[in-house]
Structures are given as structure tokens and as C-alpha cells.
Motif scaffolding. Structure first.
Motif, PDB file in Angstrom:
ATOM      1  N   ARG A  22       0.889  -1.213  -0.045  1.00 59.23           N
ATOM      2  CA  ARG A  22      -0.029   0.232  -0.051  1.00 59.23           C
ATOM      3  C   ARG A  22       0.931   1.469  -0.010  1.00 59.23           C
ATOM      4  O   ARG A  22       0.553   2.122  -0.713  1.00 59.23           O
ATOM      5  CB  ARG A  22      -1.008  -0.140   1.174  1.00 59.23           C
ATOM      6  N   TYR A  23       1.992   1.271   0.685  1.00 60.04           N
ATOM      7  CA  TYR A  23       2.941   2.499   0.807  1.00 60.04           C
ATOM      8  C   TYR A  23       3.456   2.542  -0.635  1.00 60.04           C
ATOM      9  O   TYR A  23       3.639   3.732  -0.962  1.00 60.04           O
ATOM     10  CB  TYR A  23       3.900   2.080   1.867  1.00 60.04           C
ATOM     11  N   GLU A  24       3.994   1.402  -1.190  1.00 58.91           N
ATOM     12  CA  GLU A  24       4.383   1.728  -2.375  1.00 58.91           C
ATOM     13  C   GLU A  24       3.397   2.263  -3.347  1.00 58.91           C
ATOM     14  O   GLU A  24       3.976   2.988  -4.559  1.00 58.91           O
ATOM     15  CB  GLU A  24       4.944   0.301  -3.066  1.00 58.91           C
ATOM     16  N   ALA A  25       2.342   1.780  -3.585  1.00 56.50           N
ATOM     17  CA  ALA A  25       1.251   2.525  -4.260  1.00 56.50           C
ATOM     18  C   ALA A  25       1.182   4.161  -4.198  1.00 56.50           C
ATOM     19  O   ALA A  25       0.945   4.711  -4.935  1.00 56.50           O
ATOM     20  CB  ALA A  25      -0.095   1.662  -4.245  1.00 56.50           C
ATOM     21  N   LEU A  26       1.257   4.197  -2.783  1.00 52.56           N
ATOM     22  CA  LEU A  26       1.146   5.885  -2.539  1.00 52.56           C
ATOM     23  C   LEU A  26       2.271   6.569  -2.981  1.00 52.56           C
ATOM     24  O   LEU A  26       1.956   7.516  -3.538  1.00 52.56           O
ATOM     25  CB  LEU A  26       1.027   5.880  -1.113  1.00 52.56           C
ATOM     26  N   ILE A  27       3.424   6.020  -2.712  1.00 57.21           N
ATOM     27  CA  ILE A  27       4.711   6.618  -3.117  1.00 57.21           C
ATOM     28  C   ILE A  27       4.519   6.857  -4.828  1.00 57.21           C
ATOM     29  O   ILE A  27       4.951   7.948  -5.427  1.00 57.21           O
ATOM     30  CB  ILE A  27       6.006   6.086  -2.643  1.00 57.21           C
ATOM     31  N   GLU A  28       4.125   5.777  -5.160  1.00 58.29           N
ATOM     32  CA  GLU A  28       4.087   5.995  -6.927  1.00 58.29           C
ATOM     33  C   GLU A  28       3.023   7.004  -7.227  1.00 58.29           C
ATOM     34  O   GLU A  28       3.626   7.785  -8.390  1.00 58.29           O
ATOM     35  CB  GLU A  28       3.528   4.459  -7.427  1.00 58.29           C
ATOM     36  N   ALA A  29       2.095   7.135  -6.564  1.00 59.13           N
ATOM     37  CA  ALA A  29       1.039   8.198  -6.847  1.00 59.13           C
ATOM     38  C   ALA A  29       1.878   9.707  -6.697  1.00 59.13           C
ATOM     39  O   ALA A  29       1.601  10.599  -7.362  1.00 59.13           O
ATOM     40  CB  ALA A  29      -0.004   8.005  -6.203  1.00 59.13           C
ATOM     41  N   GLU A  30       2.371   9.712  -5.697  1.00 61.09           N
ATOM     42  CA  GLU A  30       3.126  10.714  -5.328  1.00 61.09           C
ATOM     43  C   GLU A  30       4.151  11.292  -6.118  1.00 61.09           C
ATOM     44  O   GLU A  30       4.245  12.453  -6.764  1.00 61.09           O
ATOM     45  CB  GLU A  30       3.806  10.683  -3.684  1.00 61.09           C
ATOM     46  N   ARG A  31       4.999  10.389  -6.747  1.00 59.09           N
ATOM     47  CA  ARG A  31       5.952  10.471  -7.713  1.00 59.09           C
ATOM     48  C   ARG A  31       5.060  11.086  -9.017  1.00 59.09           C
ATOM     49  O   ARG A  31       5.719  11.970  -9.708  1.00 59.09           O
ATOM     50  CB  ARG A  31       6.857   9.212  -7.699  1.00 59.09           C
ATOM     51  N   GLY A  32       4.095  10.524  -9.315  1.00 61.10           N
ATOM     52  CA  GLY A  32       3.493  10.702 -10.517  1.00 61.10           C
ATOM     53  C   GLY A  32       2.823  12.213 -10.499  1.00 61.10           C
ATOM     54  O   GLY A  32       2.894  13.020 -11.664  1.00 61.10           O
ATOM     55  N   LEU A  33       2.217  12.705  -9.448  1.00 58.84           N
ATOM     56  CA  LEU A  33       2.056  14.070  -9.254  1.00 58.84           C
ATOM     57  C   LEU A  33       3.053  15.060  -9.385  1.00 58.84           C
ATOM     58  O   LEU A  33       2.950  15.908  -9.838  1.00 58.84           O
ATOM     59  CB  LEU A  33       1.039  14.190  -8.072  1.00 58.84           C
ATOM     60  N   ALA A  34       4.100  14.460  -8.865  1.00 55.78           N
ATOM     61  CA  ALA A  34       5.268  15.375  -8.566  1.00 55.78           C
ATOM     62  C   ALA A  34       5.873  15.617  -9.906  1.00 55.78           C
ATOM     63  O   ALA A  34       6.511  16.851 -10.323  1.00 55.78           O
ATOM     64  CB  ALA A  34       6.462  14.640  -7.756  1.00 55.78           C
ATOM     65  N   ALA A  35       5.824  14.627 -11.044  1.00 58.48           N
ATOM     66  CA  ALA A  35       6.141  14.851 -12.263  1.00 58.48           C
ATOM     67  C   ALA A  35       5.421  15.708 -13.273  1.00 58.48           C
ATOM     68  O   ALA A  35       6.031  16.007 -14.170  1.00 58.48           O
ATOM     69  CB  ALA A  35       6.434  13.396 -13.011  1.00 58.48           C
ATOM     70  N   LEU A  36       4.141  16.073 -12.913  1.00 61.71           N
ATOM     71  CA  LEU A  36       3.231  17.151 -13.440  1.00 61.71           C
ATOM     72  C   LEU A  36       3.648  18.452 -13.038  1.00 61.71           C
ATOM     73  O   LEU A  36       4.001  18.833 -12.140  1.00 61.71           O
ATOM     74  CB  LEU A  36       1.887  16.559 -13.272  1.00 61.71           C
ATOM     75  N   PRO A  37       3.393  19.443 -13.862  1.00 58.58           N
ATOM     76  CA  PRO A  37       3.359  20.797 -13.588  1.00 58.58           C
ATOM     77  C   PRO A  37       2.343  20.992 -12.331  1.00 58.58           C
ATOM     78  O   PRO A  37       1.518  20.202 -12.148  1.00 58.58           O
ATOM     79  CB  PRO A  37       2.821  21.543 -14.732  1.00 58.58           C
ATOM     80  N   TYR A  38       2.863  21.981 -11.283  1.00 58.24           N
ATOM     81  CA  TYR A  38       2.168  22.239 -10.368  1.00 58.24           C
ATOM     82  C   TYR A  38       0.725  22.590 -10.703  1.00 58.24           C
ATOM     83  O   TYR A  38      -0.220  21.829  -9.828  1.00 58.24           O
ATOM     84  CB  TYR A  38       2.921  23.363  -9.529  1.00 58.24           C
ATOM     85  N   ASN A  39       0.294  23.236 -11.726  1.00 61.21           N
ATOM     86  CA  ASN A  39      -1.046  23.432 -12.288  1.00 61.21           C
ATOM     87  C   ASN A  39      -1.131  23.876 -13.508  1.00 61.21           C
ATOM     88  O   ASN A  39      -0.061  24.888 -13.992  1.00 61.21           O
ATOM     89  CB  ASN A  39      -1.973  24.344 -11.101  1.00 61.21           C
ATOM     90  N   LEU A  40      -1.979  23.711 -14.232  1.00 61.79           N
ATOM     91  CA  LEU A  40      -2.414  24.411 -15.567  1.00 61.79           C
ATOM     92  C   LEU A  40      -3.755  25.077 -15.547  1.00 61.79           C
ATOM     93  O   LEU A  40      -4.665  24.517 -14.937  1.00 61.79           O
ATOM     94  CB  LEU A  40      -2.268  23.526 -16.771  1.00 61.79           C
ATOM     95  N   VAL A  41      -3.918  26.384 -15.948  1.00 61.87           N
ATOM     96  CA  VAL A  41      -5.213  26.972 -15.628  1.00 61.87           C
ATOM     97  C   VAL A  41      -5.096  27.784 -17.107  1.00 61.87           C
ATOM     98  O   VAL A  41      -4.133  28.165 -17.718  1.00 61.87           O
ATOM     99  CB  VAL A  41      -5.168  28.089 -14.517  1.00 61.87           C
ATOM    100  N   ARG A  42      -6.541  27.941 -17.347  1.00 57.27           N
ATOM    101  CA  ARG A  42      -6.795  28.976 -18.406  1.00 57.27           C
ATOM    102  C   ARG A  42      -7.033  30.282 -17.969  1.00 57.27           C
ATOM    103  O   ARG A  42      -7.446  30.451 -16.667  1.00 57.27           O
ATOM    104  CB  ARG A  42      -8.243  28.625 -19.058  1.00 57.27           C
TER     105      ARG A  42
END
Length: 326
Positions: A22-42
Motif C-alpha cells: 500500500r505504501y509503494e502504491a502511495l509513493i508511486e502516486a506521489e511521484r506521478g503527481l510530482a512529475a506533472l506541472p504544479y497546475n495548468l489553468v486557463r
């Protein structure tokens, strides 16, 4: 003589196995989010719409240009990817918290609350993959999991966290300092002890380094450790890698030194006259306890002739004394 290690029950072992997944799934998700821009907006400026990349919580950012069909697609793909990782993080976090709720009644080894967020951030940034080790008292829950049971009569709480820089190749970025500041922006360097960072709650993070690894620390990274020859011992052997429940309701990954070398280092520290007498007593107790646990329950870390033959002159007599006292 009572065994040093009390084996985990089937229920305890099952909970810890589930926790790691479960922890490894959590860290994978955290890393996935960290690889994205903080936010994109119109953002509409005058009569035109633009796509903006937001880079921080203060809404600082930059324009990516007018909102063309290509940028509209980019925006949609970003939103979809971000939602995917947020959903995975939410589900994994709930499962980790569920495991924590049963960890207390099951009397599983628990890491103190304060180091949890720091260790998760370090892991998210992949610093546990060959760059940093956790050393000191916070290693003990990892050694308990490695032994498959609770280590009896060992001091296992501390009010700080000790890390060891272990990178074999030079790092250029402020990798550790950025991790600490991401967890708590109030961390500052102790100017009188530059190997130590402290936050507004006076929680301390100390960084140690062996002389052979000192040159690999980035020139601007912090804290700035003093190379200590005895830290070389903690780089030897095979590190322990375990995920333990944390008192903050989550979990943390611990990558700690080979328990044989950790224990002998503790026995050596406990005999250093310049060390705080209260810490010396704890060092000796931890060293004896971990070596006992290795002998009883960690066949993957043999105390055989090959290991004994590898001991430096400073540690060989300590091992001989420990073995004679058993």
C-alpha cells in the motif's frame, strides 16, 4: 535466557506485508503527481484566452501561449493525468491509514511521528535509492521487521533524525535541502553546527558523511556534514530496506545500514569518552540488542568467519566481547 526477538504473529506479519504494498502504491502516486506541472489553468486576458502554468502556491507562473486546439488538448490531458494520480493517491493513502489503525492494537513497531513526513519526502525524491541512509535510533523499527519480530529491551525513541550521505557520484543540486524545505519551510541551518538543520519546533535533522563520500554532496546542498572516519563502517554490507507504520497515521520507508555494522558502530560509540554519558548507555544497549537480534533471527546477515575477518581493529575486540558475553 529470554530470546531477544519475539516473533511476529501471522496477523502482524500479514499487516506489515500489506503495508508495504500500500505504501509503494502511495509513493508511486506521489511521484506521478510530482512529475506533472504544479497546475495548468486557463486565463483570459482582454479578448483572448491563454494557457498558464502555475509553479507554486502563490500562483506564480508563466504563460504557455494563446489557447490553441493543441494547447486545449494539452490542458485536457494534464487534467486527466492529474486526476488519475490524485485518485490513486487518495485510495492508497486510505489503505495505509487503515493499516495504521490496526498497527497499534497489534503492537507493531512504530516510527515516531516527526520523521515520517521527512522520510516520505526523501523517498518520493528517490534519495533512498543510493543517496541517503537513515542512521541512529530511527533504524530500529526497520531492524525489527528484518528480524521478523519485536526486539526486546531496546531504547527505540528519539527526538531527532540522523541521516548519512551515501551517494557514490557527485550531486549538483540541493537535493536534501529541497526535500527538507518541501516538508517544512521553517527549516534553517544551524550556523553553529552546520551539519544540523532545525525547524521552528526545534526538531533537528543531522547529516553525517564518511570521508569517501564527502565530495559527492552538492556544493550548495545542506546541511554540511563533517566527514567522520567511523561513518565508513555504515556503508559496508547490505542495507536493510523496510516500510514501517508511523505514529502520524501513515508509513515511512527506512533504508538503514547493515545491522551488523550498525550494532558494532553503536558499541564503539558507547565507549567514546567524549560522547554524552546518557547517549553512551543507550548506544551500548542498542548495539547489544541489534547484534543479539542478528544472531537469533537474521540468518541473511551471517556472523561467520568471513564477517569476523572483515572487522577493523577498532571493532574486532567489541565483537569478541559481545560473543563472549552471550
Amino acid at each position: 535466557m529470554e530470546d531477544r526477538v519475539r516473533p511476529f504473529s501471522d496477523e502482524q506479519a500479514r499487516a506489515l506485508i500489506n503495508l508495504r504494498a500500500r505504501y509503494e502504491a502511495l509513493i508511486e502516486a506521489e511521484r506521478g503527481l510530482a512529475a506533472l506541472p504544479y497546475n495548468l489553468v486557463r486565463k483570459k486576458v482582454g479578448q483572448r484566452e491563454y494557457l498558464y502554468e502555475v509553479i507554486d502556491r502563490k500562483n506564480n507562473g508563466k504563460s504557455l501561449g494563446p489557447l490553441t486546439p493543441e494547447r486545449e488538448q494539452q490542458f485536457g490531458e494534464y487534467r486527466s493525468e492529474k486526476h488519475k494520480w490524485q485518485d490513486r493517491r487518495s485510495k492508497a493513502k486510505a489503505l495505509v491509514e487503515e493499516t495504521y489503525r490496526i498497527a497499534r492494537p497489534l503492537r507493531l513497531p512504530l516510527l515516531a511521528e516527526a520523521p515520517g513526513p521527512i522520510l516520505r519526502e526523501i523517498d518520493k525524491r528517490r534519495l533512498f535509492d543510493g543517496t541517503v541512509l537513515i542512521v541512529g535510533t530511527n533504524c530500529l523499527p526497520a531492524y525489527m521487521l528484518e528480524a521478523g519480530g519485536t526486539i526486546r529491551n531496546v531504547p527505540d525513541e528519539t527526538a531527532d533524525i540522523d541521516l548519512a550521505w551515501s551517494a557514490s557520484e557527485r550531486q549538483e543540486d540541493e537535493r536534501l535541502w529541497q526535500a527538507l524545505k518541501a516538508v517544512d519551510p521553517t527549516f534553517t541551518l544551524n550556523t553553529e553546527r552546520e551539519f544540523q538543520a532545525r525547524n521552528r519546533d526545534a526538531y533537528e535533522v543531522e547529516l553525517l558523511v564518511a570521508p569517501s563520500r564527502a565530495a559527492t554532496l552538492g556544493p550548495r546542498d545542506k546541511p554540511r556534514p563533517i566527514p567522520l572516519p567511523e561513518q565508513e563502517w555504515l556503508l559496508l554490507g547490505t542495507p536493510v530496506d523496510q516500510v514501517v507504520p508511523c505514529r502520524d497515521g501513515s508509513a515511512a520507508r527506512l533504508v538503514a545500514p547493515d545491522p551488523r555494522w550498525f550494532a558494532l558502530h553503536k558499541l564503539w560509540l558507547g565507549r567514546q569518552a567524549k560522547r554524552n554519558p546518557l547517549k553512551r548507555r543507550k548506544d551500548l544497549a542498542q548495539g547489544d540488542a541489534v547484534l543479539d537480534a542478528v544472531a537469533e533471527a537474521m540468518p541473511q546477515y551471517p556472523l561467520d568467519d568471513a564477517f569476523v575477518g572483515s572487522l577493523p581493529p577498532e571493532l574486532a575486540p567489541l565483537f569478541k566481547k559481545w560473543r563472549g558475553d552471550r
